[in-house]
Design a protein around this motif. Sequence first.
Motif, short mmCIF file in Angstrom:
data_model
loop_
_atom_site.label_atom_id
_atom_site.label_comp_id
_atom_site.label_asym_id
_atom_site.label_seq_id
_atom_site.Cartn_x
_atom_site.Cartn_y
_atom_site.Cartn_z
N ALA A 22 41.28 31.99 58.11
CA ALA A 22 40.41 32.81 57.26
C ALA A 22 40.70 32.56 55.78
N ARG A 23 39.66 32.68 54.95
CA ARG A 23 39.78 32.53 53.51
C ARG A 23 39.22 33.76 52.81
N LEU A 24 39.70 34.00 51.60
CA LEU A 24 39.25 35.16 50.84
C LEU A 24 38.06 34.79 49.97
N LEU A 25 37.02 35.60 50.03
CA LEU A 25 35.81 35.41 49.22
C LEU A 25 35.67 36.61 48.30
N LEU A 26 35.72 36.37 47.00
CA LEU A 26 35.54 37.45 46.03
C LEU A 26 34.06 37.58 45.70
N CYS A 27 33.54 38.80 45.79
CA CYS A 27 32.16 39.05 45.42
C CYS A 27 32.09 40.31 44.56
N SER A 28 30.92 40.64 44.08
CA SER A 28 30.73 41.75 43.13
C SER A 28 31.55 41.52 41.86
N LEU A 29 31.57 40.26 41.40
CA LEU A 29 32.29 39.95 40.16
C LEU A 29 31.59 40.62 38.98
N LYS A 30 32.37 41.08 38.01
CA LYS A 30 31.82 41.78 36.85
C LYS A 30 32.22 41.10 35.55
N ILE A 31 31.35 41.23 34.56
CA ILE A 31 31.60 40.69 33.22
C ILE A 31 31.91 41.85 32.29
N ASP A 32 32.97 41.73 31.50
CA ASP A 32 33.36 42.75 30.54
C ASP A 32 33.25 42.19 29.12
N THR A 33 33.04 43.07 28.16
CA THR A 33 32.98 42.69 26.75
C THR A 33 34.07 43.43 26.00
N ASP A 34 34.91 42.69 25.25
CA ASP A 34 36.00 43.34 24.53
C ASP A 34 35.53 43.91 23.20
N VAL A 35 36.44 44.51 22.44
CA VAL A 35 36.07 45.18 21.19
C VAL A 35 35.55 44.21 20.15
N GLN A 36 35.86 42.93 20.30
CA GLN A 36 35.39 41.92 19.37
C GLN A 36 34.07 41.29 19.81
N GLY A 37 33.51 41.82 20.91
CA GLY A 37 32.22 41.34 21.38
C GLY A 37 32.30 40.09 22.25
N ARG A 38 33.49 39.68 22.64
CA ARG A 38 33.64 38.50 23.47
C ARG A 38 33.58 38.88 24.95
N GLU A 39 32.95 38.03 25.72
CA GLU A 39 32.79 38.29 27.15
C GLU A 39 33.98 37.72 27.94
N HIS A 40 34.33 38.44 28.99
CA HIS A 40 35.40 38.02 29.89
C HIS A 40 35.00 38.36 31.32
N CYS A 41 35.57 37.63 32.24
CA CYS A 41 35.41 37.96 33.66
C CYS A 41 36.79 37.85 34.31
N TRP A 42 37.49 38.99 34.34
CA TRP A 42 38.82 39.00 34.94
C TRP A 42 38.80 38.46 36.36
N HIS A 43 37.74 38.77 37.09
CA HIS A 43 37.67 38.40 38.50
C HIS A 43 37.64 36.90 38.71
N LEU A 44 37.22 36.15 37.69
CA LEU A 44 37.27 34.69 37.75
C LEU A 44 38.51 34.15 37.04
N GLN A 45 38.82 34.72 35.90
CA GLN A 45 39.85 34.15 35.03
C GLN A 45 41.27 34.57 35.38
N ARG A 46 41.42 35.60 36.20
CA ARG A 46 42.76 36.06 36.57
C ARG A 46 43.00 36.00 38.08
N THR A 47 42.21 35.18 38.74
CA THR A 47 42.39 34.93 40.17
C THR A 47 42.32 33.42 40.39
N GLY A 48 42.60 32.98 41.61
CA GLY A 48 42.43 31.58 41.92
C GLY A 48 43.70 30.79 42.16
N ALA A 49 44.87 31.44 42.02
CA ALA A 49 46.13 30.72 42.26
C ALA A 49 46.20 30.21 43.69
N ASP A 50 45.72 31.00 44.63
CA ASP A 50 45.60 30.58 46.01
C ASP A 50 44.14 30.20 46.26
N CYS A 51 43.88 29.59 47.41
CA CYS A 51 42.51 29.20 47.75
C CYS A 51 41.60 30.43 47.73
#
Length: 374
Positions: A237-266
Amino acid sequence: MISKYPQLFEFIEALLPDNFSQSQVGMSGATTNPRLVAQAVLESPHQWSDYLTSLSGRLTEAERARRLYDQVIVEGARQLHPLWISSRRTLGWLSAQIEGGEDMDERALVARGLQLARLAPNVMIKVPGSEQGYRAIEQLVAKGCSINNTFCFSVSQAAACLKAIHDGRLRAQLQGVSTERARYVISFMIGRLGAQEEFARQASQRRLCLTAADRRWAEILVYQAIQALLRRRPTPARLLLCSLKIDTDVQGREHCWHLQRTGADCTLYTLTPQIIEFLIRSQQQGRPVVPANGWVQVPKRVLNRLMAIPYFNQAYFEGDLAPADFASQPAFITASNDAREGTQRLSAFVQQTGDGAARPVIPPASDAPMEHWS
């Protein structure tokens, strides 16, 4: 996308080739559900009303709705079938959700799951992560089916899924059923976990201020705990992340923790059109988004604060959420309500068509007709 970002033609073409069913780069499959099936139908009402008109008039409205649902699955699977063949059945899967599955017992889930599996060889059955759902997964795996465990919000559910897959494969082996070509994924609906009001309510009761960052850290922690579980228990079995969300910081920059802070494993990802455009925008701004190449360290003060909240503990610790309570977890209930709404909208379309007055119901702007894997 190309007309909106012409200077990124090559990047977009690699991610979204004209015929992605023939390409092993970029999109690798698709997953859908009752809400998205309903929207796909409502976006092409004339096409699908013609299909309904072609069906026997002896069918009930419920039977017609089921035929319509199945036909959308057949069309999607057909488009992905060449990729499924060329990749030797590794890519090109279409996940088809058991509509109403959150309210079904084990026997009904298995029966409907087998119906969906027969629609096309590259259909993966989406089964909800309820107590009954895991019993059904074991039986479906024993019959050689490919499985996508949806509505998963906790390590306890992931553990129950791994057990069901393991036991189902053993049963298949004893019965002489091959599972060599089957695939299994666990869909952790990561962005829904932290969004529930119950999370904030319990934090407030304990005089804790639950910040937006706390919610994201909670989701990342559960992701890491599920991956740790997969490491401890050898499994296909493999893990599938869904319902990813985009956040905007106080400087107006976009981030997606669900993509940028995951992925070390398959890790597999479900990318909605909104997430795809976020990737393109980030590329345009010279800030390409890639998954993390190592486990992200969660601040201890955040973990300590989160562990004071039962809602988090039930998701994070294996055994803290009993199987009988899987379907009453707040995020599970929210996802179930969304699925029911999709089923109801599809039924309404069938009824209107039968009355000779089929008109599209305008779907919410945030919805997408199909979500893709990458």
